[in-house]
Scaffold this motif. Structure first.
Motif, PDB file in Angstrom:
ATOM      1  N   GLY A   1      10.522   4.672   8.165  1.00 22.61           N
ATOM      2  CA  GLY A   1       9.986   3.363   7.789  1.00 22.61           C
ATOM      3  C   GLY A   1       8.733   3.521   6.931  1.00 22.61           C
ATOM      4  N   PHE A   2       8.014   2.418   6.738  1.00 25.67           N
ATOM      5  CA  PHE A   2       6.802   2.509   5.913  1.00 25.67           C
ATOM      6  C   PHE A   2       5.634   3.019   6.752  1.00 25.67           C
ATOM      7  CE2 PHE A   2       6.219  -1.654   7.868  1.00 25.67           C
ATOM      8  CZ  PHE A   2       4.849  -1.728   8.080  1.00 25.67           C
ATOM      9  N   ARG A   3       4.680   3.656   6.091  1.00 25.59           N
ATOM     10  CA  ARG A   3       3.485   4.135   6.776  1.00 25.59           C
ATOM     11  C   ARG A   3       2.589   2.940   7.085  1.00 25.59           C
ATOM     12  NH1 ARG A   3       0.710   8.976   7.371  1.00 25.59           N
ATOM     13  NH2 ARG A   3       2.257  10.101   6.119  1.00 25.59           N
ATOM     14  N   PRO A   4       2.180   2.751   8.335  1.00 28.57           N
ATOM     15  CA  PRO A   4       1.374   1.580   8.709  1.00 28.57           C
ATOM     16  C   PRO A   4       0.121   1.389   7.861  1.00 28.57           C
ATOM     17  CG  PRO A   4       2.174   2.662  10.673  1.00 28.57           C
ATOM     18  CD  PRO A   4       2.561   3.545   9.527  1.00 28.57           C
ATOM     19  N   ASN A   5      -0.523   2.493   7.461  1.00 33.68           N
ATOM     20  CA  ASN A   5      -1.752   2.364   6.685  1.00 33.68           C
ATOM     21  C   ASN A   5      -1.529   1.712   5.324  1.00 33.68           C
ATOM     22  OD1 ASN A   5      -4.637   3.231   7.242  1.00 33.68           O
ATOM     23  ND2 ASN A   5      -3.499   4.762   8.413  1.00 33.68           N
ATOM     24  N   LEU A   6      -0.278   1.666   4.871  1.00 31.22           N
ATOM     25  CA  LEU A   6       0.008   0.962   3.625  1.00 31.22           C
ATOM     26  C   LEU A   6      -0.408  -0.495   3.716  1.00 31.22           C
ATOM     27  CD1 LEU A   6       1.335   0.733   0.815  1.00 31.22           C
ATOM     28  CD2 LEU A   6       3.524   0.383   1.988  1.00 31.22           C
ATOM     29  N   LEU A   7      -0.300  -1.067   4.908  1.00 33.26           N
ATOM     30  CA  LEU A   7      -0.656  -2.469   5.095  1.00 33.26           C
ATOM     31  C   LEU A   7      -2.128  -2.710   4.769  1.00 33.26           C
ATOM     32  CD1 LEU A   7       0.232  -5.285   5.966  1.00 33.26           C
ATOM     33  CD2 LEU A   7      -0.203  -4.623   8.344  1.00 33.26           C
ATOM     34  N   PHE A   8      -2.982  -1.748   5.091  1.00 40.38           N
ATOM     35  CA  PHE A   8      -4.412  -1.928   4.833  1.00 40.38           C
ATOM     36  C   PHE A   8      -4.722  -1.890   3.338  1.00 40.38           C
ATOM     37  CE2 PHE A   8      -4.276   0.088   9.126  1.00 40.38           C
ATOM     38  CZ  PHE A   8      -4.629  -1.050   9.823  1.00 40.38           C
TER      39      PHE A   8
ATOM     40  N   SER B   1      -5.303  -7.750  -1.782  1.00 35.31           N
ATOM     41  CA  SER B   1      -4.938  -9.168  -1.832  1.00 35.31           C
ATOM     42  C   SER B   1      -5.955 -10.105  -1.192  1.00 35.31           C
ATOM     43  CB  SER B   1      -3.570  -9.378  -1.164  1.00 35.31           C
ATOM     44  OG  SER B   1      -3.591  -8.930   0.168  1.00 35.31           O
ATOM     45  N   VAL B   2      -6.867  -9.551  -0.390  1.00 34.79           N
ATOM     46  CA  VAL B   2      -7.868 -10.391   0.286  1.00 34.79           C
ATOM     47  C   VAL B   2      -9.264  -9.953  -0.155  1.00 34.79           C
ATOM     48  CG1 VAL B   2      -8.829 -11.138   2.494  1.00 34.79           C
ATOM     49  CG2 VAL B   2      -6.370 -10.694   2.287  1.00 34.79           C
ATOM     50  N   ASN B   3      -9.987 -10.849  -0.819  1.00 33.54           N
ATOM     51  CA  ASN B   3     -11.328 -10.499  -1.317  1.00 33.54           C
ATOM     52  C   ASN B   3     -12.420 -11.372  -0.723  1.00 33.54           C
ATOM     53  OD1 ASN B   3     -10.848 -12.928  -2.566  1.00 33.54           O
ATOM     54  ND2 ASN B   3     -10.753 -12.099  -4.653  1.00 33.54           N
ATOM     55  N   ASP B   4     -12.110 -12.065   0.358  1.00 38.47           N
ATOM     56  CA  ASP B   4     -13.106 -12.972   0.943  1.00 38.47           C
ATOM     57  C   ASP B   4     -13.311 -12.728   2.435  1.00 38.47           C
ATOM     58  OD1 ASP B   4     -10.619 -13.836   1.718  1.00 38.47           O
ATOM     59  OD2 ASP B   4     -11.014 -15.969   1.409  1.00 38.47           O
ATOM     60  N   MET B   5     -13.142 -11.465   2.880  1.00 36.53           N
ATOM     61  CA  MET B   5     -13.380 -11.171   4.288  1.00 36.53           C
ATOM     62  C   MET B   5     -14.874 -11.227   4.606  1.00 36.53           C
ATOM     63  SD  MET B   5     -10.766  -8.241   5.725  1.00 36.53           S
ATOM     64  CE  MET B   5     -11.153  -6.989   4.520  1.00 36.53           C
ATOM     65  N   THR B   6     -15.197 -11.681   5.783  1.00 35.98           N
ATOM     66  CA  THR B   6     -16.580 -11.697   6.245  1.00 35.98           C
ATOM     67  C   THR B   6     -16.978 -10.286   6.680  1.00 35.98           C
ATOM     68  OG1 THR B   6     -15.993 -12.152   8.548  1.00 35.98           O
ATOM     69  CG2 THR B   6     -16.270 -14.061   7.081  1.00 35.98           C
ATOM     70  N   GLU B   7     -18.273 -10.089   6.947  1.00 31.85           N
ATOM     71  CA  GLU B   7     -18.731  -8.785   7.420  1.00 31.85           C
ATOM     72  C   GLU B   7     -18.088  -8.429   8.750  1.00 31.85           C
ATOM     73  OE1 GLU B   7     -22.925  -8.341   7.552  1.00 31.85           O
ATOM     74  OE2 GLU B   7     -23.249  -8.873   5.451  1.00 31.85           O
ATOM     75  N   ASP B   8     -17.962  -9.418   9.617  1.00 29.02           N
ATOM     76  CA  ASP B   8     -17.335  -9.172  10.908  1.00 29.02           C
ATOM     77  C   ASP B   8     -15.875  -8.775  10.731  1.00 29.02           C
ATOM     78  OD1 ASP B   8     -17.230  -9.340  13.895  1.00 29.02           O
ATOM     79  OD2 ASP B   8     -15.760 -10.908  13.430  1.00 29.02           O
TER      80      ASP B   8
ATOM     81  N   LEU C   1       1.036 -11.148   3.613  1.00 31.74           N
ATOM     82  CA  LEU C   1       2.486 -11.152   3.801  1.00 31.74           C
ATOM     83  C   LEU C   1       3.220 -11.332   2.469  1.00 31.74           C
ATOM     84  CD1 LEU C   1       2.805 -13.230   7.097  1.00 31.74           C
ATOM     85  CD2 LEU C   1       3.197 -10.775   6.807  1.00 31.74           C
ATOM     86  N   ALA C   2       2.649 -12.109   1.579  1.00 34.06           N
ATOM     87  CA  ALA C   2       3.250 -12.260   0.255  1.00 34.06           C
ATOM     88  C   ALA C   2       3.196 -10.938  -0.501  1.00 34.06           C
ATOM     89  CB  ALA C   2       2.520 -13.351  -0.524  1.00 34.06           C
ATOM     90  N   ALA C   3       2.069 -10.229  -0.397  1.00 33.07           N
ATOM     91  CA  ALA C   3       1.926  -8.937  -1.069  1.00 33.07           C
ATOM     92  C   ALA C   3       2.914  -7.912  -0.514  1.00 33.07           C
ATOM     93  CB  ALA C   3       0.495  -8.426  -0.921  1.00 33.07           C
ATOM     94  N   VAL C   4       3.121  -7.939   0.810  1.00 36.43           N
ATOM     95  CA  VAL C   4       4.077  -7.030   1.442  1.00 36.43           C
ATOM     96  C   VAL C   4       5.492  -7.285   0.920  1.00 36.43           C
ATOM     97  CG1 VAL C   4       5.211  -6.428   3.624  1.00 36.43           C
ATOM     98  CG2 VAL C   4       2.720  -6.701   3.542  1.00 36.43           C
ATOM     99  N   ALA C   5       5.888  -8.552   0.900  1.00 35.09           N
ATOM    100  CA  ALA C   5       7.238  -8.900   0.446  1.00 35.09           C
ATOM    101  C   ALA C   5       7.417  -8.570  -1.031  1.00 35.09           C
ATOM    102  CB  ALA C   5       7.499 -10.387   0.692  1.00 35.09           C
ATOM    103  N   GLN C   6       6.412  -8.841  -1.838  1.00 33.34           N
ATOM    104  CA  GLN C   6       6.505  -8.535  -3.268  1.00 33.34           C
ATOM    105  C   GLN C   6       6.679  -7.045  -3.497  1.00 33.34           C
ATOM    106  OE1 GLN C   6       2.823 -10.577  -4.406  1.00 33.34           O
ATOM    107  NE2 GLN C   6       3.992 -11.947  -5.722  1.00 33.34           N
TER     108      GLN C   6
END
Length: 246
Positions: free
Chosen positions: A100-107, A113-120, A219-224
């Motif tokens: 299957g895919f390597r889990p770290n690929l998700l990160f 795809s996400v550029n607005d995460m908070t510090e937490d 999830l959109a990035a994963v499917a794409q």
């Protein structure tokens, strides 16, 4: 050229392979539909209620759960199939990590795809990355030990006999395995199950860190990515076939 998503005539008539291939084709059709929903929700995020995002996320995660359940049935029947699955393209097989895919690929997809995460969120994600890498390493070590065992003469002989049986078109359902090959099957089934569990739980943990709109983007990035790799793999295999396999 193959129809979109199709790998027909590459399963050598194996009933379980043919069954999973049919499942995968239908699954990929649904995957494309989910991608359309995810992109629509992503582009109209200001107008979509959080409950709607959550409902879509739950449906997509259940979609992946169905894949793992069906794959598990094939692995329990013949675990060797999922390590070199005939229903995937050569490109997809080249990217496999423990079937299957390597889990770290998700990160990586989270980062892109996400550029607005908070510090937490960033701190929690960093901890999750570190934990996942440790679990990946443990699985790599487990698989390495299994591969070392394959070199032992009794096991190597059993595998050669298994290969001749498969080439002759006999059903390799695991019945009548000698002890060496039977032990290898059980060890591989366990490592595949653990790897699939890590893949599934990693997605669930990422969903707990991100907000629903952020998770929709991931999830959109994963499917794409999956559909892009699938399409490119089909194209390359078709071109290789037209060129006589050279």
């Amino acid at each position: 050229m193959y129809p979109s998503g199709s790998r027909r005539n590459h399963t050598n008539g194996d009933p379980k392979s043919l069954s999973f291939e049919s499942f995968l084709e239908a699954w990929l059709v649904r995957q494309k539909r989910y991608l359309e929903e995810l992109l629509s929700a992503q582009h109209s995020s200001c107008e979509v209620r959080q409950d709607d995002h959550l409902e879509l996320i739950h449906r997509v995660l259940y979609h992946y759960q169905q894949y793992y359940e069906e794959k598990s049935r094939v692995a329990n029947w013949d675990v060797f199939l999922v390590f070199s699955p005939p229903w995937l393209t050569n490109l997809e097989r080249a990217l496999l990590w423990i079937a299957g895919f390597r889990p770290n690929l998700l990160f990586r997809l989270v980062s892109s795809s996400v550029n607005d995460m908070t510090e937490d969120q960033s701190r929690r994600m960093d901890r999750l990355v570190a934990e996942t890498r440790m679990e990946e390493k443990a699985l790599n070590d487990e698989l390495a030990k299994i591969q070392e065992r394959v070199g032992a003469p009794p096991l190597a002989n059993a595998i050669r006999r298994y290969g001749r049986t498969a080439q002759d078109g006999e059903t390799a359902d695991g019945s009548g395995d000698d002890s060496a090959l039977g032990g290898l099957r059980k060890a591989l089934e366990k490592v595949v199950a653990n790897a699939d569990m890590l893949r599934a739980t990693t997605g669930e943990k990422v969903a707990l860190v991100l907000t629903p709109p952020q998770m929709v983007k991931v999830l959109a990035a994963v499917a794409q990515l999956q559909l892009k790799v699938r399409g490119l793999g089909l194209q390359r295999d078709a071109e290789k076939g037209q060129n006589g396999g050279n």
